[in-house]
Design a protein around this motif. Structure first.
Motif, PDB file in Angstrom:
ATOM      1  N   LYS A 231     -30.123 -45.626  31.593  1.00 25.18           N
ATOM      2  CA  LYS A 231     -30.168 -44.194  31.356  1.00 25.18           C
ATOM      3  C   LYS A 231     -31.175 -43.543  32.290  1.00 25.18           C
ATOM      4  O   LYS A 231     -32.308 -43.989  32.406  1.00 25.18           O
TER       5      LYS A 231
ATOM      6  N   GLU B 285     -32.891 -39.748  33.799  1.00 22.04           N
ATOM      7  CA  GLU B 285     -33.108 -38.345  33.467  1.00 22.04           C
ATOM      8  C   GLU B 285     -32.259 -37.436  34.330  1.00 22.04           C
ATOM      9  O   GLU B 285     -31.710 -36.444  33.870  1.00 22.04           O
ATOM     10  N   SER B 286     -32.147 -37.784  35.613  1.00 21.15           N
ATOM     11  CA  SER B 286     -31.441 -36.892  36.534  1.00 21.15           C
ATOM     12  C   SER B 286     -30.757 -37.686  37.632  1.00 21.15           C
ATOM     13  O   SER B 286     -31.149 -38.805  37.960  1.00 21.15           O
TER      14      SER B 286
ATOM     15  N   THR C  30     -30.859 -41.401  41.875  1.00 22.33           N
ATOM     16  CA  THR C  30     -31.798 -41.104  40.791  1.00 22.33           C
ATOM     17  C   THR C  30     -33.070 -40.476  41.355  1.00 22.33           C
ATOM     18  O   THR C  30     -33.332 -40.523  42.560  1.00 22.33           O
TER      19      THR C  30
ATOM     20  N   THR D 175     -27.777 -36.240  30.870  1.00 25.14           N
ATOM     21  CA  THR D 175     -28.334 -36.355  32.216  1.00 25.14           C
ATOM     22  C   THR D 175     -28.256 -35.011  32.934  1.00 25.14           C
ATOM     23  O   THR D 175     -27.269 -34.281  32.791  1.00 25.14           O
TER      24      THR D 175
END
Length: 268
Positions: free
Chosen positions: A5, A7-8, A34, A67
């Motif tokens: 996973k 964040e962005s 990422t 995301t």
């Protein structure tokens, strides 16, 4: 979904310039990276088209719920915003420039003097000192014509070249579906910064450490296959804790090329 996973994810394209032939343009590759500089996926953009057509195809196989997908002005498209929010249950943060003249004008005319949410960041590196001022406005009640728009941001970037003394100033506008509760000015600035560093942490590295633009591999899927191998090497070195990819290549590939790469990959 991505291997972990994140964040962005930042989307950006790059041409492998050395793959150009007399009959065909250079292979153009659209990647998702990422915030830590690891490439998750890559797609070759078909000739005679552009990155816009590859946006949904690149991201479709991944579970992106929660995301934040960032992209430059080329991808500031209403269809992309709907795809992320409605189909992928993700968020977006897009740069707005002159290719969207109506939206750009609307952002410039927002009542920025009323905005009290601000963030200042300063950093030094690569021979320059940079100061960024991030001002954020909630736009849900301001009639901004863009799907799911929750906040807009005006980012002022001041750069001072420490070698030449040259000072440059740039104003960048971004738009996002993230609400004020979901993203503070600090987070908005961080997300915008993660989009800009893709050039330094991935594209620049592939050109300087791996001489990608000088590569003359042109046949078939060769250009994108080689780019995938370069991305894999960068990802592996970053996972091993190397901030400098060039130094990591010297340590693990130059000094003992028959053993150390296998050690790094955990291959007995």
């Amino acid at each position: 979904m991505p291997p972990a996973k994140v964040e962005s994810l930042a989307l950006a394209g790059k041409s492998a310039r050395g793959s150009r032939t007399e009959d065909a343009p250079a292979a153009h590759l659209l990647s998702a990276v990422t915030g830590t500089g690891r490439t998750i996926t890559q797609l070759r953009v078909p000739d005679k088209t552009n990155e816009i057509t590859g946006f949904a195809r690149l991201l479709a196989p991944f579970g992106l719920a929660g995301t934040v997908v960032t992209a430059d002005a080329l991808h500031t498209q209403r269809e992309h915003a709907r795809f992320l929010v409605e189909d992928k249950h993700a968020h977006y943060l897009f740069v707005v420039m002159a290719n969207q003249p109506g939206l750009s004008a609307a952002l410039r005319s927002l009542p920025w003097n009323r905005g009290t949410a601000r963030r200042y960041d300063r950093e030094r590196g690569h021979g320059r000192r940079e100061t960024r001022s991030t001002r954020v406005l909630t736009v849900t009640d301001l009639g901004l014509d863009f799907p799911y728009a929750g906040q807009a941001s005006k980012i002022l970037r001041h750069r001072n070249d420490l070698r030449t003394g040259k000072v440059t100033r740039q104003t960048v506008y971004v738009i996002s579906d993230l609400t004020a509760r979901q993203a503070s000015p600090q987070r908005i600035g961080h997300l915008a910064r993660s989009q800009w560093v893709i050039e330094n942490r991935v594209h620049f590295v592939r050109d300087t450490a791996f001489a990608e633009d000088a590569s003359k591999i042109r046949t078939g899927h060769g250009p994108e296959n080689m780019a995938t191998l370069r991305n894999s090497a960068i990802n592996t070195l970053r996972t091993a804790g190397h901030r400098s990819i060039a130094a990591g290549l010297r340590e693990f590939f130059s000094y003992a090329p028959f053993t150390r790469p296998l050690d790094l990959l955990g291959v007995a």
